[in-house]
Scaffold this active site. Structure first.
Site, mmCIF file in Angstrom:
data_model
loop_
_atom_site.group_PDB
_atom_site.id
_atom_site.type_symbol
_atom_site.label_atom_id
_atom_site.label_comp_id
_atom_site.label_asym_id
_atom_site.label_seq_id
_atom_site.Cartn_x
_atom_site.Cartn_y
_atom_site.Cartn_z
ATOM 1 N N ASP A 78 3.132 13.597 31.753
ATOM 2 C CA ASP A 78 3.504 12.246 31.336
ATOM 3 C C ASP A 78 4.510 11.711 32.371
ATOM 4 O O ASP A 78 4.991 12.440 33.243
ATOM 5 C CB ASP A 78 4.060 12.220 29.908
ATOM 6 C CG ASP A 78 3.938 10.818 29.301
ATOM 7 O OD1 ASP A 78 3.704 9.846 30.058
ATOM 8 O OD2 ASP A 78 4.069 10.669 28.069
HETATM 9 C C1 BGC Z 1 3.748 7.302 27.902
HETATM 10 C C2 BGC Z 1 2.286 7.601 28.046
HETATM 11 C C3 BGC Z 1 1.651 6.637 29.004
HETATM 12 C C4 BGC Z 1 2.380 6.720 30.335
HETATM 13 C C5 BGC Z 1 1.787 5.850 31.410
HETATM 14 C C6 BGC Z 1 4.448 7.158 29.236
HETATM 15 O O1 BGC Z 1 5.727 6.677 29.096
HETATM 16 O O2 BGC Z 1 4.354 8.315 27.134
HETATM 17 O O3 BGC Z 1 1.663 7.546 26.792
HETATM 18 O O4 BGC Z 1 0.292 6.915 29.145
HETATM 19 O O5 BGC Z 1 3.726 6.331 30.125
HETATM 20 O O6 BGC Z 1 2.001 4.522 31.184
#
Ligand code: BGC
Length: 736
Positions: free
Chosen positions: A263
């Site tokens: 993530d």
């Molecule tokens: C979130 C994810 C997301 C990623 C990309 C993160 O902060 O937890 O769910 O896909 O950002 O935008």
């Protein structure tokens, strides 16, 4: 490309080129407009490395994407195309209801169609991967991200997750408009302490395996090509550094052979968690754990090269990761056509086109959950009845949830537009603001208004209420009060809206309340002051038309809750599939020692699976084809359901199982089947479910996944509170 050619390509790549594939940056690092969904610090990266990164996230638009891809492929030493990824969660340009609402349809077919349309629009825009489905099991509505999940049931989440994967990926990634899904957030992100986003997660291994892993597993089995790690710890180890989780469970046990992405900045955050001393150690932990792509952190880019050169990390690990990434690119057909389906023409053809809007409207009508109705709904389309639509949601385009970045707000049909089209001449009054004065929603969103302005709005609404025969209150949370980093310590509606409801009630009690929210909210008072209450969630682009369809009876509500609606905050966490205790709450009387509160019921206000219709249904007793089961037997459980009301309508018939005695305690009920049936007034239908031995398995006292002989209850009914049941005995099992 044949696999041999990919292997040859890999063998010709320099170490730097290979590491490039394992780095993901935001578009802003290429100086193009880009959505930032994480910390705003940019990562330190040389121009040379920048020209070799393997993927970019959160940019959109065919023209821009084609240009970026072209420049990139031309310059790249081996002309390897970029992977372009985005959070297409509720849809791209056509926004569907939030996933929590989609769960309430109990229709995997609809969920698949919505995902298909999202994939088409995303592909037209130039995207290759969407960061969806989110398959975190959720039991605490304080957590803002419950809106991204389909709810509190481990099995249902798996069914819906599979449907989304089919919708995104189709049967082959390189076919037109297919994109890769990404299962997230692996694993157990849905239960942060206190509902606070990113906080520690404490779940036993048994509960983790039994309840939290199945939905991710289901989507892996459906062939989802990417998995994202979660921000949280499990067993005190953050997922992006958890080798057991990513290698033993995900790859070995679940058989996942696709790409694992971290993530946003989660690899670097291993330092902050306190399991890595510095970026170098974080890089080592993450690659050894099995993270193939480092999403927007400086760690792989800075340290992976030197770790490999010094022999601290085997180059084999880099090669394996890069091969998985190249394979995904190849399966998408990007080596042959790096632009895939992106074109301005496709965007024009598909974005929020008639067909997509029609489906968005249909899906939205199926997500609304009617919680209460004292003979006030549906409203009459013809006739003299004066209707007043009151509340901050009565005339706004803000009907879509968090993660709807790509859409244009003006695409949204407001409630005013939707209802005026069906029955003109209604009164509209905002009556209040969405947020209270001191309340902030995500991104610092705040509504600035004076007490005088609020009071003028309320007075106007009260006058409108006096003139109306019936009132539709359109109330709810701010859309940015749910989503990432949007946990709430209070899950009630903003106070200024509750005050508005109280004042309107004083002058006119004929109230229907529609609630817009990204989570279950406390509705005790709202329910007391309203003759009807319906959850509208965040319904998306066609929200206003769908609400009008249901209010005026052109569509009949059919949604069923997939998260229990608590009576009060103190009941959280509350979920239907909990356990029998030694002192269960049989009498509800705290004078007898039992599992209860002295000041609140233990049951939710509205249980999982609950949702009314404009018609009524009756269920026959449950009948079973046999009352003893050998391992190979299939038992058929049946009920006859009859539409005893006046409307043609759909009902989700739900089957729950209970394992009465196990070597470890078993849930009081577990959803194991559902079927949606549509019946005309007076019509009856037999609905049957098959029960097989593999549906009875669980992690026994020795952590083996087996069934155990004994008695099982089969419940079939309208929601998880049903007591309509029959029972059978499992006679003999032979282990796994
Ligand atoms: C979130 C994810 C997301 C990623 C990309 C993160 O902060 O937890 O769910 O896909 O950002 O935008």
């Amino acid at each position: 490309m044949e696999i041999k050619e990919l292997e040859k390509l890999l063998s010709e790549m320099s170490l730097e080129e290979k590491i490039g594939q394992m780095i993901q940056i935001t578009g802003s690092m290429l100086s193009v407009d880009s959505l930032i969904t994480g910390p705003t610090e940019t990562i330190e990266i040389s121009d040379e490395m920048l020209s070799m990164v393997g993927s970019i996230l959160n940019i959109e638009g065919a023209e821009k994407m084609r240009e970026i891809q072209k420049n990139y492929v031309d310059k790249h030493p081996h002309h390897i195309p970029l992977l372009l990824m985005y959070d297409v969660i509720n849809g791209m340009e056509t926004i569907f209801p939030i996933p929590l609402a989609q769960g309430c349809t109990f229709s995997p077919e609809m969920v698949e169609q919505a995902a298909r349309i999202s994939a088409k629009e995303a592909a037209a825009s130039g995207l290759h991967v969407t960061f969806s489905p989110m398959l975190d099991l959720v039991r605490d509505p304080r957590w803002g991200r419950v809106m991204e999940s389909t709810g509190e049931d481990p099995w249902l989440n798996g069914v819906m997750g599979k449907a989304m994967v089919r919708g995104y990926q189709g049967d082959s990634l390189n076919k037109e408009y297919n994109i890769s899904g990404c299962i997230k957030h692996f694993a157990g992100y849905g239960l942060p302490d206190g509902g606070r986003d990113y906080d520690n997660v404490e779940i036993s291994e048994r509960t983790f395996r039994e309840d939290y892993l199945p939905a991710y597993r289901a989507a892996v089995e459906e062939g989802c090509r990417m998995v994202m790690t979660s921000f949280n710890t499990w067993n005190r180890i953050p997922s992006s550094g958890n080798k057991w989780l990513l290698r033993d469970i995900l790859r070995e046990e679940m058989g996942f052979d696709g790409v694992v992405i971290s993530d946003y900045s989660a690899v670097e955050e291993l330092i902050c968690h306190g399991i890595a001393e510095d970026g170098r150690e974080a890089a080592k932990l993450a690659i050894e754990a099995g993270v193939d792509i480092d999403m927007v952190s400086s760690v792989y880019v800075k340290y992976l090269g030197e770790l490999v050169k010094s022999g601290e990390v085997e180059e084999r690990l880099v090669d394996e990761a890069v091969m998985r990434i190249l394979k995904l690119k190849n399966d998408l057909g990007l080596f042959e056509n790096p632009y895939k389906d992106s074109s301005i023409e496709n965007e024009k053809l598909l974005f929020a086109c008639q067909e997509h809007r029609e489906l968005a409207r249909k899906v939205a009508t199926s997500t609304f959950v009617l919680l209460k109705n004292e003979d006030i709904l549906p409203l009459k389309k013809d006739g003299e009845e004066q209707l007043a639509f009151i509340g901050p949601y009565s005339d706004t385009v803000q009907l879509y949830g968090s993660w709807s970045f790509p859409t244009k707000p003006e695409q949204t049909v407001t409630i005013k537009q939707g209802v005026e089209q069906k029955k003109p001449g209604n009164i509209f009054a905002p009556g209040s603001f969405i947020l209270d004065e001191e309340q902030r929603a995500k991104c610092g969103v705040r509504e600035n208004y004076t007490k005088e302005e609020l009071s003028a709005r309320m007075d106007e609404a009260v006058e409108a209420a006096k003139r109306a025969d019936k009132i539709v209150m359109c109330l709810g949370e701010h859309r940015y009060q749910s989503g990432e980093c949007s946990s709430r310590a209070y899950i009630s509606l903003p106070e200024n809206q509750l005050e508005l409801l109280r004042r309107v009630y004083q002058v006119n009690e004929n109230i229907v309340t529609i609630v817009f929210s990204g989570r279950p909210v406390e509705l005790k008072e709202v329910s007391e002051l309203s003759k009807a209450v319906m959850m509208g969630w965040f319904p998306g682009t066609e929200g206003g038309s769908a609400i009008a369809d249901v209010l005026f009876g052109d569509a009949v509500p059919e949604g069923k809750l997939t998260m229990s609606m608590p009576r009060s905050l103190g009941q959280i966490p509350i979920y239907y599939n909990n356990f029998m205790t030694g002192r269960p709450n049989k009498t509800g009387n705290p004078a007898q020692p039992c599992m209860c509160y002295v000041d609140e019921h233990t049951t939710p206000l509205y249980p999982f699976g609950y949702g009314l219709s404009y018609t009524t249904f009756t269920y026959s007793d449950v009948s079973l084809s046999q009352t003893e089961m050998q391992k190979e037997d299939v038992i058929t459980a049946k009920v006859t359901i009859t539409n005893t009301g006046k409307y043609t309508a759909s009902e989700t018939v739900q089957m729950y199982l209970r394992d009465v005695k196990g070597s470890v305690v078993r849930p009081v009920k577990m959803l194991r089947g559902f079927e949606k049936v549509t019946l005309q007034p007076g019509e009856s239908k037999e609905v049957s479910f098959e029960i097989r031995e593999d549906m009875l398995r669980f992690y026994n006292i020795d952590m083996e996944y087996v069934s155990e002989p004994g008695e099982f209850y089969v419940y079939i009914g309208t929601d998880s509170a049903t007591e309509n049941m029959a029972s059978f005995r499992l006679i003999k099992t032979e282990g796994k």
